[in-house]
Design an enzyme around this catalytic site. Sequence first.
Site, mmCIF file in Angstrom:
data_model
loop_
_atom_site.group_PDB
_atom_site.id
_atom_site.type_symbol
_atom_site.label_atom_id
_atom_site.label_comp_id
_atom_site.label_asym_id
_atom_site.label_seq_id
_atom_site.Cartn_x
_atom_site.Cartn_y
_atom_site.Cartn_z
ATOM 1 N N HIS A 167 -15.599 -0.093 12.503
ATOM 2 C CA HIS A 167 -14.169 -0.315 12.285
ATOM 3 C C HIS A 167 -13.864 -0.239 10.793
ATOM 4 O O HIS A 167 -14.784 -0.210 9.967
ATOM 5 C CB HIS A 167 -13.747 -1.685 12.843
ATOM 6 C CG HIS A 167 -14.409 -2.839 12.173
ATOM 7 N ND1 HIS A 167 -15.466 -3.523 12.712
ATOM 8 C CD2 HIS A 167 -14.182 -3.411 10.966
ATOM 9 C CE1 HIS A 167 -15.856 -4.474 11.890
ATOM 10 N NE2 HIS A 167 -15.094 -4.423 10.811
HETATM 11 C C1 T46 Z 1 -16.801 -6.600 9.034
HETATM 12 C C2 T46 Z 1 -18.260 -6.561 9.288
HETATM 13 C C3 T46 Z 1 -19.073 -6.398 8.026
HETATM 14 C C4 T46 Z 1 -14.513 -14.557 14.543
HETATM 15 O O1 T46 Z 1 -14.116 -15.315 15.440
HETATM 16 N N1 T46 Z 1 -14.262 -14.855 13.244
HETATM 17 C C5 T46 Z 1 -14.685 -14.067 12.211
HETATM 18 O O2 T46 Z 1 -14.442 -14.404 11.039
HETATM 19 C C6 T46 Z 1 -15.388 -12.853 12.540
HETATM 20 C C7 T46 Z 1 -15.847 -11.928 11.414
HETATM 21 C C8 T46 Z 1 -15.633 -12.559 13.848
HETATM 22 N N2 T46 Z 1 -15.194 -13.399 14.821
HETATM 23 C C9 T46 Z 1 -15.518 -13.075 16.227
HETATM 24 C C10 T46 Z 1 -14.830 -11.842 16.780
HETATM 25 C C11 T46 Z 1 -15.835 -11.314 17.779
HETATM 26 O O3 T46 Z 1 -15.648 -11.950 19.007
HETATM 27 O O4 T46 Z 1 -16.916 -12.815 16.296
HETATM 28 C C12 T46 Z 1 -17.183 -11.776 17.212
HETATM 29 C C13 T46 Z 1 -17.974 -10.645 16.552
HETATM 30 O O5 T46 Z 1 -17.152 -10.000 15.572
HETATM 31 P P1 T46 Z 1 -17.219 -8.417 15.301
HETATM 32 O O6 T46 Z 1 -17.534 -7.695 16.539
HETATM 33 O O7 T46 Z 1 -15.948 -8.026 14.583
HETATM 34 O O8 T46 Z 1 -18.460 -8.337 14.292
HETATM 35 P P2 T46 Z 1 -19.013 -7.076 13.469
HETATM 36 O O9 T46 Z 1 -20.369 -7.427 13.032
HETATM 37 O O10 T46 Z 1 -18.841 -5.808 14.209
HETATM 38 O O11 T46 Z 1 -18.053 -6.981 12.166
HETATM 39 C C14 T46 Z 1 -18.042 -8.039 11.217
HETATM 40 C C15 T46 Z 1 -16.605 -8.382 10.819
HETATM 41 O O12 T46 Z 1 -15.822 -8.649 11.995
HETATM 42 C C16 T46 Z 1 -15.936 -7.275 10.033
HETATM 43 O O13 T46 Z 1 -14.754 -7.764 9.425
HETATM 44 O O14 T46 Z 1 -16.314 -5.974 8.110
HETATM 45 O O15 T46 Z 1 -18.769 -7.681 10.052
#
Ligand code: T46
Length: 135
Positions: free
Chosen positions: A54
């Site tokens: 993303h």
């Molecule tokens: C990014 C990369 C480097 C939350 O509830 N709070 C938070 O602050 C974050 C970051 C995530 N979440 C929840 C949302 C999803 O249900 O945690 C779960 C996993 O998040 P996500 O799939 O977005 O994780 P990544 O590793 O794909 O991405 C993350 C960050 O979301 C993003 O901003 O830049 O790490």
Amino acid sequence: MSKINSLFQKMTFKIHGDERGSLISLESLKNIPFDIKRIYYIFDTKPDVVRGLHAHKNLKQVLICTSGSCKIRLDNGFEENIFNLNNASEGILIESLVWREMYDFSPDCVLMVLANENYDENDYIRDYKTFLSLL
Ligand code: T46
């Protein structure tokens, strides 16, 4: 012509070391170039997983691998770069509108992220074509 966002800025943090070991301090508007509103960390990542996939509309973040290693592929729609995060005294600053993918996590990887905003799902661009159309 659209402005080309820089992909990332490499950051090196001062290590306060003595015979006991090492310590790094991170402070808003000192060695981190924004007010830190949120910190999260990614760990226990399973083999062959790709995370990220993303971009963000407005968010700025600093990524630091405090343990182990992982790779991050960054793409601003014009150029791409792969960075190996493997040193607790180094980080990368990623501005908004940069597509990111994290992969090759070592089993002991702890990827810590400092962000300038609270969590907001509306700030995510999860479709690559939409990302390109916003540049
Ligand atoms: C990014 C990369 C480097 C939350 O509830 N709070 C938070 O602050 C974050 C970051 C995530 N979440 C929840 C949302 C999803 O249900 O945690 C779960 C996993 O998040 P996500 O799939 O977005 O994780 P990544 O590793 O794909 O991405 C993350 C960050 O979301 C993003 O901003 O830049 O790490």
